[in-house]
Design an enzyme around this catalytic site. Structure first.
Site, PDB file in Angstrom:
ATOM      1  N   ASN A   1      37.414  31.382  40.881  1.00  0.00           N
ATOM      2  CA  ASN A   1      36.034  30.894  40.732  1.00  0.00           C
ATOM      3  C   ASN A   1      35.329  31.500  39.537  1.00  0.00           C
ATOM      4  O   ASN A   1      34.195  31.114  39.229  1.00  0.00           O
ATOM      5  CB  ASN A   1      35.266  31.164  42.023  1.00  0.00           C
ATOM      6  CG  ASN A   1      35.724  30.224  43.133  1.00  0.00           C
ATOM      7  OD1 ASN A   1      35.454  29.032  43.099  1.00  0.00           O
ATOM      8  ND2 ASN A   1      36.483  30.748  44.076  1.00  0.00           N
TER       9      ASN A   1
ATOM     10  N   GLY B   1      42.953  29.424  51.018  1.00  0.00           N
ATOM     11  CA  GLY B   1      43.004  29.405  49.553  1.00  0.00           C
ATOM     12  C   GLY B   1      44.437  29.496  49.038  1.00  0.00           C
ATOM     13  O   GLY B   1      45.217  30.341  49.509  1.00  0.00           O
ATOM     14  N   ILE B   2      44.800  28.677  48.063  1.00  0.00           N
ATOM     15  CA  ILE B   2      46.175  28.657  47.546  1.00  0.00           C
ATOM     16  C   ILE B   2      46.521  29.983  46.860  1.00  0.00           C
ATOM     17  O   ILE B   2      47.683  30.400  46.874  1.00  0.00           O
ATOM     18  CB  ILE B   2      46.371  27.452  46.596  1.00  0.00           C
ATOM     19  CG1 ILE B   2      47.873  27.254  46.280  1.00  0.00           C
ATOM     20  CG2 ILE B   2      45.544  27.588  45.317  1.00  0.00           C
ATOM     21  CD1 ILE B   2      48.710  26.831  47.460  1.00  0.00           C
ATOM     22  N   ASP B   3      45.505  30.676  46.346  1.00  0.00           N
ATOM     23  CA  ASP B   3      45.766  31.995  45.731  1.00  0.00           C
ATOM     24  C   ASP B   3      46.245  32.980  46.792  1.00  0.00           C
ATOM     25  O   ASP B   3      47.167  33.766  46.576  1.00  0.00           O
ATOM     26  CB  ASP B   3      44.523  32.528  45.023  1.00  0.00           C
ATOM     27  CG  ASP B   3      43.297  32.592  45.940  1.00  0.00           C
ATOM     28  OD1 ASP B   3      43.242  31.866  46.964  1.00  0.00           O
ATOM     29  OD2 ASP B   3      42.394  33.374  45.629  1.00  0.00           O
TER      30      ASP B   3
ATOM     31  N   TYR C   1      40.085  31.503  34.386  1.00  0.00           N
ATOM     32  CA  TYR C   1      41.466  30.984  34.220  1.00  0.00           C
ATOM     33  C   TYR C   1      42.261  32.226  33.855  1.00  0.00           C
ATOM     34  O   TYR C   1      41.947  32.871  32.845  1.00  0.00           O
ATOM     35  CB  TYR C   1      41.539  30.013  33.040  1.00  0.00           C
ATOM     36  CG  TYR C   1      40.950  28.635  33.209  1.00  0.00           C
ATOM     37  CD1 TYR C   1      39.584  28.417  33.114  1.00  0.00           C
ATOM     38  CD2 TYR C   1      41.783  27.532  33.400  1.00  0.00           C
ATOM     39  CE1 TYR C   1      39.058  27.130  33.223  1.00  0.00           C
ATOM     40  CE2 TYR C   1      41.266  26.243  33.495  1.00  0.00           C
ATOM     41  CZ  TYR C   1      39.902  26.056  33.417  1.00  0.00           C
ATOM     42  OH  TYR C   1      39.388  24.770  33.520  1.00  0.00           O
ATOM     43  N   HIS C   2      43.236  32.614  34.666  1.00  0.00           N
ATOM     44  CA  HIS C   2      44.034  33.792  34.376  1.00  0.00           C
ATOM     45  C   HIS C   2      45.410  33.283  33.940  1.00  0.00           C
ATOM     46  O   HIS C   2      46.181  32.792  34.741  1.00  0.00           O
ATOM     47  CB  HIS C   2      44.128  34.665  35.633  1.00  0.00           C
ATOM     48  CG  HIS C   2      44.749  35.996  35.385  1.00  0.00           C
ATOM     49  ND1 HIS C   2      44.991  36.891  36.403  1.00  0.00           N
ATOM     50  CD2 HIS C   2      45.199  36.597  34.251  1.00  0.00           C
ATOM     51  CE1 HIS C   2      45.566  37.981  35.904  1.00  0.00           C
ATOM     52  NE2 HIS C   2      45.688  37.830  34.608  1.00  0.00           N
TER      53      HIS C   2
ATOM     54  N   ILE D   1      43.848  29.895  38.623  1.00  0.00           N
ATOM     55  CA  ILE D   1      42.437  29.590  38.387  1.00  0.00           C
ATOM     56  C   ILE D   1      41.600  29.947  39.618  1.00  0.00           C
ATOM     57  O   ILE D   1      41.821  29.402  40.711  1.00  0.00           O
ATOM     58  CB  ILE D   1      42.239  28.101  38.035  1.00  0.00           C
ATOM     59  CG1 ILE D   1      43.154  27.700  36.853  1.00  0.00           C
ATOM     60  CG2 ILE D   1      40.763  27.826  37.684  1.00  0.00           C
ATOM     61  CD1 ILE D   1      43.283  26.207  36.633  1.00  0.00           C
TER      62      ILE D   1
HETATM   63  N1  LIG Z   1      29.650  35.966  37.800  1.00  0.00           N
HETATM   64  C1  LIG Z   1      30.721  36.666  38.185  1.00  0.00           C
HETATM   65  N2  LIG Z   1      31.195  36.482  39.437  1.00  0.00           N
HETATM   66  C2  LIG Z   1      32.308  37.151  39.843  1.00  0.00           C
HETATM   67  N3  LIG Z   1      32.986  38.020  39.063  1.00  0.00           N
HETATM   68  C3  LIG Z   1      32.532  38.239  37.827  1.00  0.00           C
HETATM   69  C4  LIG Z   1      31.397  37.573  37.326  1.00  0.00           C
HETATM   70  N4  LIG Z   1      31.209  37.987  36.062  1.00  0.00           N
HETATM   71  C5  LIG Z   1      32.179  38.843  35.788  1.00  0.00           C
HETATM   72  N5  LIG Z   1      32.960  39.031  36.835  1.00  0.00           N
HETATM   73  C6  LIG Z   1      34.114  39.880  36.849  1.00  0.00           C
HETATM   74  O1  LIG Z   1      35.221  38.987  36.646  1.00  0.00           O
HETATM   75  C7  LIG Z   1      36.299  39.402  37.401  1.00  0.00           C
HETATM   76  C8  LIG Z   1      36.600  38.313  38.409  1.00  0.00           C
HETATM   77  O2  LIG Z   1      37.906  38.641  38.830  1.00  0.00           O
HETATM   78  P1  LIG Z   1      39.012  37.537  38.715  1.00  0.00           P
HETATM   79  O3  LIG Z   1      40.138  38.020  39.562  1.00  0.00           O
HETATM   80  O4  LIG Z   1      39.235  37.171  37.307  1.00  0.00           O
HETATM   81  O5  LIG Z   1      38.216  36.336  39.415  1.00  0.00           O
HETATM   82  P2  LIG Z   1      38.661  35.016  40.138  1.00  0.00           P
HETATM   83  O6  LIG Z   1      40.113  35.155  40.508  1.00  0.00           O
HETATM   84  O7  LIG Z   1      37.738  34.984  41.308  1.00  0.00           O
HETATM   85  O8  LIG Z   1      38.383  33.923  39.141  1.00  0.00           O
HETATM   86  C9  LIG Z   1      35.914  40.678  38.118  1.00  0.00           C
HETATM   87  O9  LIG Z   1      36.287  41.799  37.350  1.00  0.00           O
HETATM   88  C10 LIG Z   1      34.406  40.566  38.187  1.00  0.00           C
HETATM   89  O10 LIG Z   1      33.792  41.827  38.272  1.00  0.00           O
HETATM   90  C1  LIG Z   2      38.256  33.077  48.981  1.00  0.00           C
HETATM   91  C2  LIG Z   2      38.527  32.423  47.647  1.00  0.00           C
HETATM   92  C3  LIG Z   2      37.282  31.729  47.132  1.00  0.00           C
HETATM   93  C4  LIG Z   2      38.956  33.520  46.655  1.00  0.00           C
HETATM   94  O1  LIG Z   2      38.975  32.992  45.377  1.00  0.00           O
HETATM   95  P1  LIG Z   2      38.704  33.899  44.052  1.00  0.00           P
HETATM   96  O2  LIG Z   2      38.088  35.193  44.470  1.00  0.00           O
HETATM   97  O3  LIG Z   2      40.079  34.084  43.464  1.00  0.00           O
HETATM   98  O4  LIG Z   2      37.808  33.074  43.188  1.00  0.00           O
HETATM   99  C5  LIG Z   2      39.704  31.404  47.773  1.00  0.00           C
HETATM  100  O5  LIG Z   2      40.805  32.057  48.377  1.00  0.00           O
HETATM  101  C6  LIG Z   2      39.313  30.206  48.607  1.00  0.00           C
HETATM  102  O6  LIG Z   2      38.705  29.267  48.098  1.00  0.00           O
HETATM  103  N1  LIG Z   2      39.678  30.207  49.920  1.00  0.00           N
HETATM  104  C7  LIG Z   2      39.360  29.090  50.804  1.00  0.00           C
HETATM  105  C8  LIG Z   2      38.891  29.575  52.154  1.00  0.00           C
HETATM  106  C9  LIG Z   2      39.932  30.403  52.914  1.00  0.00           C
HETATM  107  O7  LIG Z   2      40.842  30.964  52.274  1.00  0.00           O
HETATM  108  O8  LIG Z   2      39.832  30.455  54.154  1.00  0.00           O
HETATM  109  K   LIG Z   3      40.219  36.888  45.086  1.00  0.00           K
END
Ligand SMILES: Nc1ncnc2c1ncn2[C@@H]1O[C@H](COP(=O)(O)OP(=O)(O)O)[C@@H](O)[C@H]1O
Ligand SMILES: CC(C)(COP(=O)(O)O)[C@@H](O)C(=O)NCCC(=O)O
Ligand SMILES: [K+]
Length: 207
Positions: A8, A72-74, A11-12, A6
């Site tokens: 921002n 970030g946990i990801d 939900y993947h 999950i």
């Molecule tokens: N409001 C938005 N903010 C960020 N990304 C968005 C938005 N709307 C669509 N996208 C698209 O959604 C995908 C976000 O990538 P994803 O890895 O699913 O996001 P996250 O891991 O941050 O939830 C990208 O392809 C991005 O271009």
């Molecule tokens: C930078 C991120 C927001 C990326 O999250 P995502 O793009 O997957 O939504 C995430 O790794 C996070 O919340 N990190 C916390 C700050 C840090 O990693 O230093």
């Molecule tokens: K990311």
């Protein structure tokens, strides 16, 4: 086994080999009735997910001593997946993490495509372009679209390539960035495979 990463925006989900996404804005996690192993960077969702007994937070099963407290946990799961390379996770933010000899060297956070495109647009309607991922980063731009594309992409490209390590691309925008990181390996399942590794290592604790 149902996994969920999950971020921002999304939900993947990954169920065996089927991958699909739901919007963070609209999806109701309580609609999932089966057991789901997840990681979540979205602080707003943490309380809700912890109230659902079938949602199992894998962040509790990782050795976090190797990482800084607010990382970030990801990013941690992505780093745990490789021994050597630069991982670019292109999502809402673009995270770049360097791993050498199985050690986390460090990493940085860069604006995601949508965020950066909105930033340019908020400066002036004259900058309201999509990014040109085909623009030649070895030639100084002479048009507005390439001026913002080069401005956004060249710094990231130069920094990543300066490490002279294999580049691994993941995240929703991986295929866009593959157009500039031509030798990169795209691995959409990088984080899911890392989650599976952690589940296997903890199967006695994970009933
Ligand atoms: N409001 C938005 N903010 C960020 N990304 C968005 C938005 N709307 C669509 N996208 C698209 O959604 C995908 C976000 O990538 P994803 O890895 O699913 O996001 P996250 O891991 O941050 O939830 C990208 O392809 C991005 O271009
Ligand atoms: C930078 C991120 C927001 C990326 O999250 P995502 O793009 O997957 O939504 C995430 O790794 C996070 O919340 N990190 C916390 C700050 C840090 O990693 O230093
Ligand atoms: K990311």
């Amino acid at each position: 086994m149902l996994l969920c990463d999950i971020g921002n925006t999304s939900y993947h989900f990954c169920n065996e080999n089927r991958e699909y996404k739901e919007s963070v804005k609209s999806f109701d996690p309580s609609s999932v009735k089966e057991k789901v192993y997840y990681i979540c960077v979205n602080k707003a969702l943490h309380v809700k997910l912890h109230s659902l007994s079938n949602w199992i937070d894998l962040s509790e099963y990782i050795d976090k001593k190797k990482y800084y407290q607010t990382m970030g946990i990801d990013r941690i799961f992505a780093v745990e997946a490789i021994n050597e390379g630069v991982i670019i996770d292109a999502g809402s933010a673009v995270t770049v993490d360097v791993v050498k000899n199985n050690e986390f060297v460090g990493g940085f956070i860069y604006p995601g495509i949508q965020a950066m495109r909105k930033t340019y647009e908020n400066i002036s309607p004259a900058l309201a372009y999509s990014f040109n991922f085909e623009c030649d980063l070895d030639i100084m731009p002479k048009n507005s679209q390439d001026a913002i594309s080069y401005g956004y992409l060249k710094t990231l490209y130069s920094e990543v390539m300066s490490h002279n390590l294999p580049v691994i691309l993941t995240g929703g925008d991986a295929l866009e960035f593959k157009k500039i990181f031509r030798d990169a390996k795209v691995d959409e399942k990088l984080i899911f495979n890392s989650m599976k590794k952690i589940i296997l290592q903890n199967e006695d604790r994970l009933c």
